[in-house]
Design a protein around this motif. Structure first.
Motif, short mmCIF file in Angstrom:
data_model
loop_
_atom_site.label_atom_id
_atom_site.label_comp_id
_atom_site.label_asym_id
_atom_site.label_seq_id
_atom_site.Cartn_x
_atom_site.Cartn_y
_atom_site.Cartn_z
N ASN A 13 -5.25 4.25 -1.93
CA ASN A 13 -5.31 5.33 -0.95
C ASN A 13 -4.13 5.32 0.02
O ASN A 13 -4.24 5.80 1.14
CB ASN A 13 -6.63 5.28 -0.17
N GLY A 14 -3.01 4.75 -0.40
CA GLY A 14 -1.82 4.73 0.44
C GLY A 14 -1.92 3.81 1.64
O GLY A 14 -1.07 3.87 2.52
N ASP A 15 -2.94 2.96 1.68
CA ASP A 15 -3.12 2.04 2.81
C ASP A 15 -2.14 0.89 2.66
O ASP A 15 -2.35 -0.02 1.85
CB ASP A 15 -4.56 1.52 2.84
N LYS A 16 -1.07 0.92 3.42
CA LYS A 16 0.00 -0.07 3.30
C LYS A 16 -0.35 -1.40 3.96
O LYS A 16 0.45 -2.30 3.99
CB LYS A 16 1.29 0.48 3.93
N ARG A 17 -1.58 -1.50 4.48
CA ARG A 17 -1.97 -2.74 5.15
C ARG A 17 -2.69 -3.73 4.25
O ARG A 17 -2.81 -4.89 4.59
CB ARG A 17 -2.84 -2.42 6.36
N SER A 18 -3.23 -3.29 3.11
CA SER A 18 -3.95 -4.23 2.26
C SER A 18 -3.76 -3.87 0.79
O SER A 18 -4.18 -2.83 0.34
CB SER A 18 -5.43 -4.27 2.61
#
Length: 172
Positions: free
Chosen positions: A88-93
């Protein structure tokens, strides 16, 4: 009637905090012990025509309408490469979905997008599959093609039933 200085200061602090949050959310958080291959490790000219130079891609891998991010990263621990996906484009995990290619292979290994469709397996392409061996792999959503330049290729794709990524070889 003007804005009081204390309210203006509060608004400026809030605006700066929001800007910092949006900048931080836009930075890729690399997993501990992993780094992106540097330009020296991946400077081959064959990469020039591949989006993301064969080191990254953006595609909706699970079919939920949100772009997912995939990267080839190098382990600092055991000198291997891995394919990491940030859903989902979550660059944190991110999640490691493929691991084990030797880091020296950064010169020859890449990823690129695979479109939904039917992909023959090596035995399917040669028409000599043993009993129980699949002749093809069907991608319902976009996938990842992990490849060695001018060599082996495999698909990494999301499977709804497994609720995770599966792998399948691709016929040459």
């Amino acid at each position: 009637m003007g804005i009081r200085m204390d309210k203006l200061y509060t608004l400026l602090v809030l605006a700066a905090a929001l800007a910092a949050c949006s900048i931080e959310a836009d930075i890729l958080k690399l997993p501990e012990g992993w780094h992106l291959p540097d330009r020296q490790e991946a400077n081959e000219t064959w990469r020039n025509h591949i989006p993301g130079r064969g080191l990254s891609l953006t595609a909706d891998l699970d079919g939920n309408g949100k772009p997912d991010l995939a990267y080839i990263l190098e382990s600092e621990k055991d000198a291997t490469l891995g394919v990491w996906v940030y859903m989902n484009g979550d660059k944190r995990s991110g999640s490691l979905i493929e691991h084990g290619t030797l880091a020296a292979a950064a010169k020859t290994t890449g990823i690129r997008g695979a479109k939904p469709g039917v992909y023959p397996t090596p035995c399917g392409k040669a028409d000599n599959c043993a009993a129980g061996q699949p002749k093809e792999t069907v991608l319902k959503t976009a996938g990842i093609e992990l490849f060695v330049n001018e060599g082996e290729r495999q698909l990494i794709y999301w499977d709804d039933a497994a609720k995770g990524f599966l792998k399948a070889p691709i016929g040459g």
